[in-house]
Write an enzyme that holds these catalytic residues in place. Structure first.
Site, mmCIF file in Angstrom:
data_model
loop_
_atom_site.group_PDB
_atom_site.id
_atom_site.type_symbol
_atom_site.label_atom_id
_atom_site.label_comp_id
_atom_site.label_asym_id
_atom_site.label_seq_id
_atom_site.Cartn_x
_atom_site.Cartn_y
_atom_site.Cartn_z
ATOM 1 C CB ILE A 159 -0.944 -0.008 1.220
ATOM 2 C CG1 ILE A 159 -1.940 -1.163 1.121
ATOM 3 C CG2 ILE A 159 -1.700 1.312 1.317
ATOM 4 C CD1 ILE A 159 -2.832 -1.298 2.334
ATOM 5 C CE1 TYR A 217 -1.008 -5.267 11.734
ATOM 6 C CE2 TYR A 217 -3.294 -5.929 11.457
ATOM 7 C CZ TYR A 217 -2.225 -5.145 11.079
ATOM 8 O OH TYR A 217 -2.363 -4.247 10.044
#
Length: 293
Positions: free
Chosen positions: A23, A171
């Site tokens: 990204i 995460y």
């Protein structure tokens, strides 16, 4: 502000962490195509140089440059901040894109779990180290987030050192820590013209969370159906280039209230205080008379 730079005929400068692939690279590519000056913050010099070479071929304005920033250590973050200052004539936008989804518990030289360092402490510290530059340009800060933060929990004793490590939930925990500071930074910068927003760009086909063995194969097959990095870049680019408010959490382009523990102001202040202690930053918000920053 970005609009001020554009109206004055200046070229806005954008620094993007984790910009050499996925990204981050897609955001960089779109912005250099639009004529922005882009500073790529990459972990290694070779990967940065390769990304710059590719982006140079499509640049419509100033050529992109890369600086090295190992965001896994506090010294690395400080070095990255120095490199960004050296590379940027002004800093109009800071995009926190670098992220880590770990498969095993690893402690950094600073004694904290690696994804806690990269996903949470690094953007927290960079925001403070570059605060003067951000304020001078009335800049934007864009935090690339993850909707999985809603599955996270924060244990102020165990999470920073990975004592509660999980290949899945760590995460989410570290992304939750990061999201908790969003409204506090928005408040801190309210009178300085600096805006900050976070965005979940969707479930994107990148190398994040890659695994080996049978699980890795299953993930690679599943990712074929996920959105491309270019699609993930679109809502991030929008926050970079279009007028927005501050303190918002976006799911793609939709402004969305923070959910679960992320809406807990008291928890957010404890997370801020801990991050400040770990990084040596301001312990309190600027509206507190006792702040020494």
């Amino acid at each position: 502000m970005v609009e001020d730079a554009l109206s004055a005929g200046d070229v806005p400068t954008v620094a993007i962490t984790g910009a050499n692939r996925g990204i981050g690279y897609a955001v960089s590519e779109e912005l250099v195509r639009r004529g922005y000056r882009v500073v790529l913050v990459t972990r290694g010099a070779a990967s940065g140089a390769a990304a710059v070479a590719a982006l140079t071929r499509v640049a419509a304005g100033p050529l992109p440059v890369a600086v090295v920033g190992d965001l896994g250590t506090l010294d690395g973050v400080r070095a990255a901040a120095d490199a960004i200052r050296d590379a940027c004539p002004r800093l109009d936008v800071l995009v926190h894109n670098a992220g880590l989804w770990p498969s095993r518990r690893v402690l950094t030289p600073d004694g904290v779990e690696e994804s806690f360092a990269v996903n949470h402490l690094a953007p927290f510290l960079l925001n403070h180290l570059l605060e003067a530059e951000l304020a001078a340009a009335r800049a934007r800060v864009v935090q690339v987030s993850a909707g999985i933060y809603v599955k996270g929990r924060v244990d102020l004793e165990r999470t920073p050192v990975g004592a509660d490590f999980s290949g899945f939930r760590t995460y989410a925990d570290t992304k939750l820590c990061n999201v908790l500071t969003l409204p506090l930074f928005a408040q801190r910068w309210a009178d300085r013209g600096v805006t900050i927003n976070a965005v979940h760009p969707g479930v994107i086909r990148t190398g994040l969370g890659a695994r080996s063995g049978p699980l890795g194969l299953v993930l690679r097959l599943a990712k074929r159906r996920w959105a491309s990095p270019e699609e993930g870049a679109r809502p991030i680019v929008r926050l970079v280039t279009e007028p927005v408010g501050t303190g918002g959490y976006y799911v793609l382009d939709e402004l969305t209230p923070l959910a679960g523990p992320a809406a807990d102001r008291a928890l957010a202040e404890r997370v801020w205080a801990q991050a400040a202690a770990l990084t040596g930053c301001a312990p309190l918000l600027p509206d507190s008379a006792s702040e020494a920053n």
